[in-house]
Design a protein around this motif. Structure first.
Motif, PDB file in Angstrom:
ATOM      1  N   GLU A  49      13.902  -9.627   0.943  1.00 43.74           N
ATOM      2  CA  GLU A  49      14.001  -8.733   2.094  1.00 43.74           C
ATOM      3  C   GLU A  49      12.657  -8.062   2.373  1.00 43.74           C
ATOM      4  O   GLU A  49      12.248  -7.933   3.537  1.00 43.74           O
ATOM      5  CB  GLU A  49      15.082  -7.678   1.859  1.00 43.74           C
ATOM      6  CG  GLU A  49      16.499  -8.227   1.915  1.00 43.74           C
ATOM      7  CD  GLU A  49      17.542  -7.140   1.775  1.00 43.74           C
ATOM      8  OE1 GLU A  49      17.140  -5.959   1.635  1.00 43.74           O
ATOM      9  OE2 GLU A  49      18.745  -7.452   1.802  1.00 43.74           O
ATOM     10  N   GLU A  52      10.334 -10.641   3.941  1.00 45.31           N
ATOM     11  CA  GLU A  52      10.657 -10.907   5.343  1.00 45.31           C
ATOM     12  C   GLU A  52      10.161  -9.794   6.265  1.00 45.31           C
ATOM     13  O   GLU A  52       9.886 -10.042   7.445  1.00 45.31           O
ATOM     14  CB  GLU A  52      12.173 -11.067   5.505  1.00 45.31           C
ATOM     15  CG  GLU A  52      12.722 -12.350   4.876  1.00 45.31           C
ATOM     16  CD  GLU A  52      14.230 -12.425   4.959  1.00 45.31           C
ATOM     17  OE1 GLU A  52      14.848 -11.462   5.474  1.00 45.31           O
ATOM     18  OE2 GLU A  52      14.803 -13.443   4.527  1.00 45.31           O
ATOM     19  N   ASP A  53      10.039  -8.569   5.738  1.00 39.48           N
ATOM     20  CA  ASP A  53       9.654  -7.420   6.563  1.00 39.48           C
ATOM     21  C   ASP A  53       8.156  -7.125   6.538  1.00 39.48           C
ATOM     22  O   ASP A  53       7.721  -6.102   7.073  1.00 39.48           O
ATOM     23  CB  ASP A  53      10.409  -6.165   6.101  1.00 39.48           C
ATOM     24  CG  ASP A  53      11.896  -6.254   6.402  1.00 39.48           C
ATOM     25  OD1 ASP A  53      12.268  -7.022   7.307  1.00 39.48           O
ATOM     26  OD2 ASP A  53      12.676  -5.557   5.718  1.00 39.48           O
ATOM     27  N   SER A  56       6.787  -6.460   9.885  1.00 41.74           N
ATOM     28  CA  SER A  56       7.554  -5.553  10.740  1.00 41.74           C
ATOM     29  C   SER A  56       6.749  -4.294  11.032  1.00 41.74           C
ATOM     30  O   SER A  56       5.897  -3.882  10.238  1.00 41.74           O
ATOM     31  CB  SER A  56       8.885  -5.185  10.074  1.00 41.74           C
ATOM     32  OG  SER A  56       8.656  -4.469   8.871  1.00 41.74           O
ATOM     33  N   TYR A  58       7.571  -1.085  11.159  1.00 44.93           N
ATOM     34  CA  TYR A  58       7.754   0.075  10.281  1.00 44.93           C
ATOM     35  C   TYR A  58       7.055  -0.117   8.950  1.00 44.93           C
ATOM     36  O   TYR A  58       6.507   0.837   8.381  1.00 44.93           O
ATOM     37  CB  TYR A  58       9.242   0.381  10.086  1.00 44.93           C
ATOM     38  CG  TYR A  58       9.961  -0.497   9.088  1.00 44.93           C
ATOM     39  CD1 TYR A  58      10.570  -1.676   9.476  1.00 44.93           C
ATOM     40  CD2 TYR A  58      10.036  -0.128   7.742  1.00 44.93           C
ATOM     41  CE1 TYR A  58      11.221  -2.480   8.571  1.00 44.93           C
ATOM     42  CE2 TYR A  58      10.683  -0.937   6.819  1.00 44.93           C
ATOM     43  CZ  TYR A  58      11.282  -2.107   7.249  1.00 44.93           C
ATOM     44  OH  TYR A  58      11.919  -2.897   6.330  1.00 44.93           O
ATOM     45  N   LEU A  59       7.020  -1.364   8.418  1.00 45.11           N
ATOM     46  CA  LEU A  59       6.351  -1.597   7.148  1.00 45.11           C
ATOM     47  C   LEU A  59       4.828  -1.542   7.317  1.00 45.11           C
ATOM     48  O   LEU A  59       4.125  -1.051   6.434  1.00 45.11           O
ATOM     49  CB  LEU A  59       6.764  -2.947   6.561  1.00 45.11           C
ATOM     50  CG  LEU A  59       6.338  -3.193   5.111  1.00 45.11           C
ATOM     51  CD1 LEU A  59       6.897  -2.103   4.192  1.00 45.11           C
ATOM     52  CD2 LEU A  59       6.808  -4.566   4.625  1.00 45.11           C
ATOM     53  N   SER A 210       2.960  -2.361   0.023  1.00 46.32           N
ATOM     54  CA  SER A 210       4.044  -3.346  -0.062  1.00 46.32           C
ATOM     55  C   SER A 210       3.690  -4.485  -1.007  1.00 46.32           C
ATOM     56  O   SER A 210       4.589  -5.090  -1.610  1.00 46.32           O
ATOM     57  CB  SER A 210       4.380  -3.894   1.331  1.00 46.32           C
ATOM     58  OG  SER A 210       3.223  -4.395   1.976  1.00 46.32           O
TER      59      SER A 210
END
Length: 242
Positions: A49, A52-53, A56, A58-59, A210
């Motif tokens: 997950e 995959e983000d 994105s 927000y990340l 991240s």
């Protein structure tokens, strides 16, 4: 951990013997694996997950804000400290720590099994990290790099290896016959070291937060997986001897 697994297997055996006069002795172990597997599966799902983000909005915002906040504390002395920490997470650093651990395991605990367990976890973590980096192919941050880097960014090899190496050490220390105070202090030191190595990579500008999170999750998955395997192997041996 062994006590908990052994208790689960006994309960499973008692339940099976209640309803079935004959059954394969391996079934309780298989059921135990199925019970503990969600821990590993959950970790894998969390890693996927997060992966995959990565792109994105927000990340990206999260990565940028955390990186800027950590970089704002840069000072010459703190930079030297984090360079030292990140060096501990390099190959030479692990070789030194591993050599010391090997001597302790041999001279104090008279057990080469601990060495084999560390090697297994490290080989799995290192090989999977190299594969994941190539598959995901995430570039390093564009911010200033305070140390030289040559590989891709996600997941962080330093974070993954720190979690795998020092994480399995934490597990092994819980098995040692030493005082609870020493266990607590050593485990606390190793936990802080894991976290500090991860932060050092963000501070030095070579990883996104991240990347560190992904590395920690992936390293933790291998630690949990191997701990379960080690305990099941021990229980198989004990059952075979009885």
């Amino acid at each position: 951990m062994q006590k908990e697994l052994k208790s689960v297997i006994k309960q499973i055996k008692r339940l099976l013997s209640k309803y079935y006069r004959k059954y394969d002795d391996r079934i309780p172990y298989l059921i135990t694996v199925l019970i503990t597997a969600p821990i590993v599966v959950g970790g894998i799902n969390l890693f996927l997950e997060l992966t995959e983000d990565l792109k994105s909005e927000y990340l990206v915002t999260y990565d940028a804000s955390i990186s800027e906040a950590i970089a704002s504390y840069r000072t010459p002395s703190l930079t030297q400290y984090f360079i030292y920490l990140t060096d501990i997470g390099n190959a030479i650093g692990y070789l030194i720590v591993f050599s010391v651990c090997t001597l302790i395991f041999y001279l104090v605990f008279k057990n080469w099994r601990y060495v084999a367990q560390i090697v297994l976890v490290m080989v799995l973590a290192l090989s999977s990290n190299l594969i994941l980096k190539q598959i995901i192919n995430r570039a390093r941050p564009e911010a200033e790099h305070l140390v030289t880097v040559e590989t891709l960014s996600y997941p962080s090899g330093h974070a993954m290896m720190a979690m795998a190496f020092y994480g399995i050490l934490i597990y092994l220390i819980t098995q040692f016959n030493i005082s609870k105070i020493w266990k607590f202090l050593i485990i606390l030191l190793l936990a802080v070291l894991i976290l500090s190595i991860g932060i050092s990579r963000i501070y030095l500008g070579v990883h996104y937060p991240s990347d560190i999170a992904g590395g920690f999750i992936a390293g933790f998955i291998w630690v949990v997986f191997c701990v379960m395997i080690f305990n099941l192997m021990n229980l198989f041996k004990r059952d075979a001897a009885t």
